[in-house]
Design a protein around this motif. Sequence first.
Motif, PDB file in Angstrom:
ATOM      1  N   TYR A   5     -11.554   3.842   3.289  1.00 54.31           N
ATOM      2  CA  TYR A   5     -10.107   4.005   3.373  1.00 54.31           C
ATOM      3  C   TYR A   5      -9.817   5.361   3.996  1.00 54.31           C
ATOM      4  N   ASN A  20       0.465   5.236   0.734  1.00 53.52           N
ATOM      5  CA  ASN A  20      -0.461   6.188   1.344  1.00 53.52           C
ATOM      6  C   ASN A  20       0.344   7.342   1.934  1.00 53.52           C
ATOM      7  N   GLY A  21       0.584   8.398   1.130  1.00 55.82           N
ATOM      8  CA  GLY A  21       1.225   9.597   1.659  1.00 55.82           C
ATOM      9  C   GLY A  21       2.499  10.040   0.991  1.00 55.82           C
ATOM     10  N   ILE A  66      -2.945   2.185  -4.124  1.00 55.52           N
ATOM     11  CA  ILE A  66      -2.534   3.563  -3.809  1.00 55.52           C
ATOM     12  C   ILE A  66      -3.750   4.243  -3.202  1.00 55.52           C
ATOM     13  N   ILE A  67      -3.637   4.584  -1.889  1.00 54.31           N
ATOM     14  CA  ILE A  67      -4.718   5.341  -1.258  1.00 54.31           C
ATOM     15  C   ILE A  67      -4.518   6.820  -1.547  1.00 54.31           C
ATOM     16  N   TYR A  68      -3.267   7.268  -1.352  1.00 53.17           N
ATOM     17  CA  TYR A  68      -2.934   8.660  -1.681  1.00 53.17           C
ATOM     18  C   TYR A  68      -1.421   8.757  -1.833  1.00 53.17           C
ATOM     19  N   ILE A 117      -7.200   8.443   4.251  1.00 51.40           N
ATOM     20  CA  ILE A 117      -6.079   9.080   3.561  1.00 51.40           C
ATOM     21  C   ILE A 117      -5.042   9.514   4.599  1.00 51.40           C
ATOM     22  N   TYR A 118      -3.782   9.358   4.213  1.00 55.69           N
ATOM     23  CA  TYR A 118      -2.677   9.746   5.101  1.00 55.69           C
ATOM     24  C   TYR A 118      -2.865  11.198   5.554  1.00 55.69           C
ATOM     25  N   THR A 143       0.827  -1.207   0.000  1.00 51.77           N
ATOM     26  CA  THR A 143       0.000   0.000   0.000  1.00 51.77           C
ATOM     27  C   THR A 143       0.857   1.250   0.000  1.00 51.77           C
TER      28      THR A 143
END
Length: 554
Positions: A109, A37-38, A55-57, A111-112, A35
């Motif tokens: 989900y 994230n950030g 990819i979350i963010y 986000i960071y 993952t």
Amino acid sequence: MKKLRKGMVLFLSLCMITLFIPITAHAITIDITGTINGPTYNGMDVTIRSETGKIIYGKFIDNTVYSKEGALILGGDFINSQIVDDGNGRYGLKMDTENLAIDQPLSEYTIYGESTPKDYAIMRYNHDFSFKLLTDTANGYYPPASISIMKGQTELSSQSDYTYDMNTGTVTINGSCVTAPMTLKASGVIAPHLSVMTPVFAEEQEGYHQPAAQSVTIANQGAADAAISDITLIGANMDSFTLIGPQTGSIPAGAADHTLWAIQPKENLECGTYIAALNVTYDDGRIASADVSFTVSHSHQYNGWSSDAAHHWKECIAGDNVIDKAAHTFGGWVIDTNPSESEKGSRHRVCSVCNYEEKEEIPVVTHTHTPETTWNSDKDNHWHECVAHDGEKIGKDSHTAGSWIIDKSATETEAGSRHQECTVCHYVMKIQIIVPTGLPEAYTLIVGQNVSWKPAPSGGEWSYDKDFLEMTQDGGTYTFKALKVGKVTATYTVESVSCTVTITINKAGEVPSPAPQNPAPQTGDTSKYAAILAAGLVLTAGLHRSDFPQEAES
């Protein structure tokens, strides 16, 4: 200390120099199955792969993000960057909504850097994605007049990139746009919600008097007043009705039976059913609709029976109604023309209800071969002729040879005969002449004495008691020697015919040696049989047993 100071000065100088020397960055690619994230990826290509990769963010600057093997990309800032998908990628549609939901499964989900999780619908790469906005109608919320779908910093076009129906809340995103994560921005609105109830008109007979106009009832189930911008009839039969009332109007929130309008069917309409739609348009573009119908019928007058190959029925003279349709009820077949072996026949049957006549051909008669009782035969086969004598050979088969049948037994001086016939049809397959054997019926020897015989036909076999007799052979001549006293037989068998000689053996000196009884002819003395053989050894084919004199079989 001086050396230390010089070293520090040299290090700082080198650092200052490197600030002004151009540096060429070589492309670097990282491969991730977990993952993201950030973090920020600047000038560094990223591959996100497999269904576990997501990819979350993240920030992606001046690079390429490769999505492979079903990876999931929910969001991120893509600055001078592109996403390259292998065709199996998944992308998030982030829900930025108020007072509504959608009818698709959602995943949460975080986000960071944020504390509140976001809801995402998951879309497949390059596939249309449809969903429906769900609103809290109990509290007066309904789908908005418009929505916004963002793809990065770009808003999709409602004309080409997606469709939205405010009346049903249905959204469809064009599959060609599903190449990156998106955000849905929409809010449920307090709005009117109309339901239209049109009148139901009773069926009228032709020549009717125009029915009275009836009210159109409209209810507003929403929490806001409804401003009506237009009310109209549409459809192929809209000119068959008259709409009575203002073109615009207002319906208060919560009104259950607002009746500002009425509808009336027109007069002198022909027989038939007339349907139109009444559309009520709000000032924000929403439309509420309902159908109105009116039927004009007449007193049906029916012709006689109509029919096809399967059914009969009665039809109204106006052609608008059918009654009593049913399958035919046929009687038995009636022969019109009998068939023959060369000509077809015909027959018919009639429906007892409508008199419909069904005709049918009768196939030509197929000849059935019937055998005669007597057998016909040639040298190889037997068969029955057809009673029609049409050349058909029924039950044709090869002959089955039986045992030899003695027609006349042979003697020492006179030929005999025998034949072999088929056990099925009694056709005579072979005839043979049985020549005399040249052997006596009895003979007397004394112990140690010999006698020689040359039987005919030759090639036969002898059977005798070897305790009393000893036999030697020289060609076709057989010599027997008496071994001890007694009375025995010696049998000669040739071509299934046997001849037996009874031999009496005495002691030497007991009696004078007698002359041989019925002596056999000498070798070569066959002249008296030549004529018999020449005339008798003829095989006559095609004769039956009845053609020869019969004797008991031996």
